[in-house]
Motif scaffolding. Structure first.
Motif, short mmCIF file in Angstrom:
data_model
loop_
_atom_site.label_atom_id
_atom_site.label_comp_id
_atom_site.label_asym_id
_atom_site.label_seq_id
_atom_site.Cartn_x
_atom_site.Cartn_y
_atom_site.Cartn_z
N MET A 278 66.22 10.91 42.40
CA MET A 278 64.81 11.02 42.76
C MET A 278 64.09 11.92 41.78
SD MET A 278 64.26 9.25 45.41
CE MET A 278 62.62 9.92 45.69
N ALA B 129 57.58 13.51 49.16
CA ALA B 129 58.23 12.23 49.43
C ALA B 129 57.30 11.22 50.07
CB ALA B 129 59.44 12.48 50.32
N TYR B 130 56.17 11.02 49.48
CA TYR B 130 55.27 9.96 49.94
C TYR B 130 55.04 8.99 48.80
CZ TYR B 130 54.17 12.60 54.15
OH TYR B 130 54.26 13.27 55.34
N ALA B 131 55.12 7.70 49.13
CA ALA B 131 54.85 6.68 48.13
C ALA B 131 53.36 6.74 47.76
CB ALA B 131 55.20 5.31 48.70
N GLU C 244 51.22 5.08 50.20
CA GLU C 244 51.12 5.79 51.47
C GLU C 244 50.12 6.93 51.36
OE1 GLU C 244 54.90 7.05 52.86
OE2 GLU C 244 54.23 7.32 54.92
N ASP D 125 51.12 -1.02 52.51
CA ASP D 125 52.26 -1.78 52.00
C ASP D 125 52.42 -3.06 52.82
OD1 ASP D 125 53.68 -1.21 54.36
OD2 ASP D 125 54.54 0.60 53.51
N ALA E 214 62.03 8.32 53.44
CA ALA E 214 60.79 8.61 52.71
C ALA E 214 61.02 8.58 51.21
CB ALA E 214 60.23 9.95 53.15
N GLU E 215 62.16 9.12 50.78
CA GLU E 215 62.45 9.14 49.35
C GLU E 215 62.66 7.73 48.80
OE1 GLU E 215 64.57 13.51 48.78
OE2 GLU E 215 65.75 11.83 49.55
N LEU E 216 63.37 6.91 49.56
CA LEU E 216 63.55 5.52 49.12
C LEU E 216 62.19 4.80 49.10
CD1 LEU E 216 65.30 3.17 48.25
CD2 LEU E 216 65.81 2.71 50.66
N GLY E 217 61.39 5.08 50.13
CA GLY E 217 60.05 4.49 50.17
C GLY E 217 59.22 4.87 48.95
N ARG F 186 57.69 5.18 54.70
CA ARG F 186 58.96 5.44 55.38
C ARG F 186 59.13 4.46 56.53
NH1 ARG F 186 60.77 7.26 59.77
NH2 ARG F 186 58.72 7.69 60.63
#
Lengths: 148, 70
Positions: free
Chosen positions: A8, A14-16, A19, A88, B17-20, B27
Motif C-alpha cells: 500500500m 485509506a479512502y479511495a 469515496e 463507485d 478500505a485499503e483494498l478499496g 470499503r
C-alpha cells in the motif's frame, strides 16, 4: 507473482479517491441545501410570509424562482457529476435498485389511491405524500444495498 | 458469485478500505463483493485480477462444473 510485493502507498488515508469525492459532494450538497433554505427563509420573512417552507402555503416569487432553479438546474448538474465521477459501481447499483423499488411503489400506490378515492374509500390523492413515499423507499433500499 | 477476494486480501494484510483505495471503490463495495452480495463489473473484475496478478477465473467462481476444455 509474490503477493507480498504489492504494498500500500504509505502516508495516505485509506479512502479511495472516488469515496473522498463522494463525501465531499454530499457535504457540499448539505451546505448548499442549508444556505438555500436560509436564503428562502430570509426572503419569505422579508416578504411577511410566516408559513413553513415545507407546506402548501404561498411562496413569494423570488423564493419560488430560487427553489425552482435549485431543483431544475443545480440538482441535475450535481446528480450527473455525482453519478459519473463520485460514486463507485456498487453504490450505483444500490442507487439503481432503490429507484427500481421506488418506481414499483409509485406504480402500485398512485393508481390504487386514485381508484380508492374515486370509490369514496380514501381521501383525495396527495401528490406530496406519494412523492415522499417514493423518496423514502428509494433512500431505504439504497442505504440497505450499500451498507448492509 | 463466490470469490477469493477475502483470502487474497488477508494474505496481503490489507483492510477492506485499503483494498478499496487500490481499486478506487469504497470499503462497502469490497465488503459487498467479499460477501457475495454484489458481483463486480467485468472492468472491476479485471482490475482486481491485475492487482493480484492472477487470472479472473482463479479469483471468481461462477459455479460452472462443465467441461472446461469445451
Amino acid at each position: 507473482m509474490d503477493l507480498k510485493e504489492i504494498r500500500m502507498p504509505e502516508g495516505q488515508d485509506a479512502y479511495a479517491p472516488r469515496e473522498k469525492l463522494n463525501r465531499n459532494v454530499l457535504l457540499a450538497c448539505q451546505i448548499l441545501a442549508g444556505l438555500s433554505a436560509l436564503a428562502a427563509f430570509m426572503i419569505e420573512r422579508s416578504a411577511g410570509n410566516e408559513g413553513s417552507l415545507i407546506s402548501d402555503s404561498a411562496l413569494s416569487v423570488p423564493t419560488a424562482i430560487l427553489l425552482a432553479i435549485l431543483w431544475v438546474v443545480i440538482l441535475p448538474a450535481i446528480a450527473v457529476f455525482w453519478h459519473r465521477k463520485a460514486i463507485d459501481e456498487q453504490e450505483e447499483a444500490a442507487f439503481r435498485d432503490g429507484a427500481y423499488f421506488a418506481a414499483y411503489a409509485f406504480l402500485v400506490a398512485a393508481p390504487t389511491w386514485w381508484i380508492l378515492w374515486r370509490g369514496g374509500l380514501a381521501p383525495a390523492p396527495d401528490g406530496i405524500a406519494i412523492y415522499l413515499l417514493f423518496m423514502v423507499i428509494w433512500t431505504l433500499v439504497w442505504l440497505k444495498k450499500k451498507y448492509m | 458469485m463466490k470469490n477469493k477476494l477475502k483470502v487474497l486480501r488477508a494474505m496481503n494484510d490489507w483492510s477492506q478500505a485499503e483494498l478499496g483505495q487500490q481499486l478506487d471503490v469504497s470499503r462497502q463495495a469490497i465488503n459487498a463483493i467479499e460477501t457475495g452480495k454484489y458481483d463486480p463489473s467485468l472492468p472491476l473484475a479485471f482490475k482486481i485480477a491485475r492487482l493480484f496478478g492472477m487470472p479472473i477465473e482463479e479469483i471468481f467462481d461462477d459455479g460452472f462444473e462443465g467441461d472446461k476444455n469445451a
